[in-house]
Design an enzyme around this catalytic site. Sequence first.
Site, PDB file in Angstrom:
ATOM      1  N   THR A  62      20.567  20.828  51.447  1.00 49.71           N
ATOM      2  CA  THR A  62      21.520  19.944  51.846  1.00 49.71           C
ATOM      3  C   THR A  62      22.199  19.087  50.888  1.00 49.71           C
ATOM      4  O   THR A  62      23.179  18.031  51.090  1.00 49.71           O
ATOM      5  CB  THR A  62      21.235  19.031  52.918  1.00 49.71           C
ATOM      6  OG1 THR A  62      20.102  18.432  52.442  1.00 49.71           O
ATOM      7  CG2 THR A  62      20.499  19.785  53.977  1.00 49.71           C
ATOM      8  N   THR A 101      26.681  23.993  59.949  1.00 50.43           N
ATOM      9  CA  THR A 101      27.416  22.587  59.503  1.00 50.43           C
ATOM     10  C   THR A 101      28.778  22.782  59.956  1.00 50.43           C
ATOM     11  O   THR A 101      29.470  23.937  59.583  1.00 50.43           O
ATOM     12  CB  THR A 101      27.040  22.344  57.894  1.00 50.43           C
ATOM     13  OG1 THR A 101      27.981  21.324  57.605  1.00 50.43           O
ATOM     14  CG2 THR A 101      27.424  23.583  57.155  1.00 50.43           C
ATOM     15  N   ASP A 102      29.593  21.658  59.634  1.00 52.80           N
ATOM     16  CA  ASP A 102      30.947  21.330  59.752  1.00 52.80           C
ATOM     17  C   ASP A 102      31.474  21.934  58.495  1.00 52.80           C
ATOM     18  O   ASP A 102      32.565  22.100  58.440  1.00 52.80           O
ATOM     19  CB  ASP A 102      31.458  20.006  59.898  1.00 52.80           C
ATOM     20  CG  ASP A 102      30.665  19.084  58.975  1.00 52.80           C
ATOM     21  OD1 ASP A 102      29.433  19.227  59.032  1.00 52.80           O
ATOM     22  OD2 ASP A 102      31.341  18.340  58.097  1.00 52.80           O
ATOM     23  N   TYR A 125      28.151  24.548  49.022  1.00 44.77           N
ATOM     24  CA  TYR A 125      27.300  24.266  50.235  1.00 44.77           C
ATOM     25  C   TYR A 125      27.850  24.888  51.490  1.00 44.77           C
ATOM     26  O   TYR A 125      26.989  25.596  52.198  1.00 44.77           O
ATOM     27  CB  TYR A 125      27.094  22.592  50.386  1.00 44.77           C
ATOM     28  CG  TYR A 125      26.441  22.262  51.541  1.00 44.77           C
ATOM     29  CD1 TYR A 125      25.074  22.339  52.101  1.00 44.77           C
ATOM     30  CD2 TYR A 125      27.240  21.751  52.749  1.00 44.77           C
ATOM     31  CE1 TYR A 125      24.387  21.921  53.088  1.00 44.77           C
ATOM     32  CE2 TYR A 125      26.444  21.599  53.896  1.00 44.77           C
ATOM     33  CZ  TYR A 125      25.167  21.558  54.071  1.00 44.77           C
ATOM     34  OH  TYR A 125      24.629  21.261  55.432  1.00 44.77           O
TER      35      TYR A 125
HETATM   36  N1  LIG Z   1      22.533  15.937  56.954  1.00 47.52           N
HETATM   37  C1  LIG Z   1      23.571  16.362  57.374  1.00 47.52           C
HETATM   38  O1  LIG Z   1      24.631  15.386  57.516  1.00 47.52           O
HETATM   39  C2  LIG Z   1      24.196  17.429  58.018  1.00 47.52           C
HETATM   40  C3  LIG Z   1      25.392  17.839  58.534  1.00 47.52           C
HETATM   41  C4  LIG Z   1      25.688  18.941  59.070  1.00 47.52           C
HETATM   42  C5  LIG Z   1      24.847  19.883  59.072  1.00 47.52           C
HETATM   43  N2  LIG Z   1      23.410  19.678  58.583  1.00 47.52           N
HETATM   44  C6  LIG Z   1      22.566  20.685  58.803  1.00 47.52           C
HETATM   45  O2  LIG Z   1      21.490  20.309  59.598  1.00 47.52           O
HETATM   46  C7  LIG Z   1      20.299  20.956  59.317  1.00 47.52           C
HETATM   47  C8  LIG Z   1      19.011  19.781  59.246  1.00 47.52           C
HETATM   48  O3  LIG Z   1      19.703  19.095  58.059  1.00 47.52           O
HETATM   49  P1  LIG Z   1      18.953  17.632  57.752  1.00 47.52           P
HETATM   50  O4  LIG Z   1      19.676  16.668  57.485  1.00 47.52           O
HETATM   51  O5  LIG Z   1      17.565  17.643  58.617  1.00 47.52           O
HETATM   52  O6  LIG Z   1      18.337  18.109  56.310  1.00 47.52           O
HETATM   53  P2  LIG Z   1      17.185  17.545  55.349  1.00 47.52           P
HETATM   54  O7  LIG Z   1      16.864  16.212  55.933  1.00 47.52           O
HETATM   55  O8  LIG Z   1      17.804  17.552  54.053  1.00 47.52           O
HETATM   56  O9  LIG Z   1      15.858  18.790  55.466  1.00 47.52           O
HETATM   57  C9  LIG Z   1      16.165  19.673  54.947  1.00 47.52           C
HETATM   58  C10 LIG Z   1      14.542  20.378  54.852  1.00 47.52           C
HETATM   59  O10 LIG Z   1      14.893  21.905  54.514  1.00 47.52           O
HETATM   60  C11 LIG Z   1      13.382  21.824  53.777  1.00 47.52           C
HETATM   61  N3  LIG Z   1      13.676  23.183  53.059  1.00 47.52           N
HETATM   62  C12 LIG Z   1      14.446  23.138  51.823  1.00 47.52           C
HETATM   63  N4  LIG Z   1      14.234  24.484  51.512  1.00 47.52           N
HETATM   64  C13 LIG Z   1      13.248  25.016  52.030  1.00 47.52           C
HETATM   65  C14 LIG Z   1      12.623  26.206  52.156  1.00 47.52           C
HETATM   66  N5  LIG Z   1      13.057  27.236  51.259  1.00 47.52           N
HETATM   67  N6  LIG Z   1      11.622  26.691  53.047  1.00 47.52           N
HETATM   68  C15 LIG Z   1      11.323  25.340  53.778  1.00 47.52           C
HETATM   69  N7  LIG Z   1      11.736  24.346  54.154  1.00 47.52           N
HETATM   70  C16 LIG Z   1      12.863  24.352  53.333  1.00 47.52           C
HETATM   71  C17 LIG Z   1      13.402  20.693  53.137  1.00 47.52           C
HETATM   72  O11 LIG Z   1      12.022  20.463  52.663  1.00 47.52           O
HETATM   73  P3  LIG Z   1      11.414  20.162  51.374  1.00 47.52           P
HETATM   74  O12 LIG Z   1      11.017  18.542  51.686  1.00 47.52           O
HETATM   75  O13 LIG Z   1      10.299  20.967  50.880  1.00 47.52           O
HETATM   76  O14 LIG Z   1      12.642  20.143  50.293  1.00 47.52           O
HETATM   77  C18 LIG Z   1      13.825  19.444  54.143  1.00 47.52           C
HETATM   78  O15 LIG Z   1      12.755  19.245  54.708  1.00 47.52           O
HETATM   79  C19 LIG Z   1      20.576  21.834  58.295  1.00 47.52           C
HETATM   80  O16 LIG Z   1      20.863  23.144  58.353  1.00 47.52           O
HETATM   81  C20 LIG Z   1      21.876  21.231  57.744  1.00 47.52           C
HETATM   82  O17 LIG Z   1      22.611  22.145  56.931  1.00 47.52           O
HETATM   83  C21 LIG Z   1      23.300  18.474  58.360  1.00 47.52           C
END
Ligand SMILES: NC(=O)c1ccc[n+]([C@@H]2O[C@H](COP(=O)([O-])OP(=O)(O)OC[C@H]3O[C@@H](n4cnc5c(N)ncnc54)[C@H](OP(=O)(O)O)[C@@H]3O)[C@@H](O)[C@H]2O)c1
Length: 298
Positions: A62, A101-102, A125
Amino acid sequence: MRVLVAGRSGQVANALARGAAKRDGDIICLGRPGLDITDDHTIASALDEHKPDVVINAAAYTAVDRAEGDSKAAFAVNANGPELLAKATAGRGIPLLHVSTDYVFSGSKTTAYVEDDPTAPAGIYGKSKLAGEEAVRKTNARHVIVRTAWVFDVTGSNFPKTMLRLAVQRDEVSIISDQHGNPTDAREIANALIAAAKKVHERPQDAEWGTFHFSGPASMNWADFARLIFAVSARHGGPVARVLDITTDDYPTAAKRPANSMLDSSQFHARFGYQAIALEQSLERCMPQWLESLKGGA
Ligand SMILES: NC(=O)c1ccc[n+]([C@@H]2O[C@H](COP(=O)([O-])OP(=O)(O)OC[C@H]3O[C@@H](n4cnc5c(N)ncnc54)[C@H](OP(=O)(O)O)[C@@H]3O)[C@@H](O)[C@H]2O)c1
């Protein structure tokens, strides 16, 4: 219902782990190294050990700006990872709920994006997340892709926590006011994912496979979101700063952000019967913990 969540330490995974009521069944959240979505051996072991009814992929790369110089890693996690998960779940007859995601949109539309609007990601991304969506669609027919935006949680790094931290240090913050979106509480995403998981598990014959949008109900720009955060913070005796509006051009970043990230969640509500609570209610709920974590310097 037994749900396996990929991505243990993330905002959405954390909200799933915390928020799941016992009546929702068992929620097992796994992350690296035990479950690495880029490693099909760890995926197979996790599925065979836990035998979930539904899998939710909340794992992602992310770091939007870092992705511009790290395309290989972004595609490995956001495109190849979902493909491996889709293959492993399809082979075992397990539905896959995948979070997207957006950023798959260009942001040039002037109204909220609906599910079948054309995608046109501007950066690495968004491109990697779009490739992940396409892999999931192609590989496991029993999928629900949930696009969300502007996520915040009591845990993790997010915009409200950054605003509060800045307000401790400064009287004034300059915030972009020409990008619009719907701030979304990770707990609401968790509730929405559980509602979708229940539906596909309990009534598979009526399951609504496909791509849906789910975000918070209020759309606004980042500067107004900051003002709302400070208004709620003030009610809790927390830090406040004056917000100055700036433009995207005033704040250059490695990755281009969509000017419009607004998502229309009405299809999700119609099919899965869940919609997010009011933004201010979410901020009120999170604020005590955010203020507590400020004291610890988190
Ligand atoms: N944050 C936003 O504003 C936002 C907006 C739109 C959509 N989204 C989507 O929402 C979803 C969740 O986002 P979030 O904000 O919860 O993300 P986040 O807080 O960055 O968490 C992402 C998680 O993915 C894990 N990860 C990364 N690579 C991995 C792998 N190879 N195998 C297993 N785990 C892995 C990371 O673990 P580590 O700790 O091991 O790195 C982390 O725990 C994602 O699909 C993101 O694209 C997020």
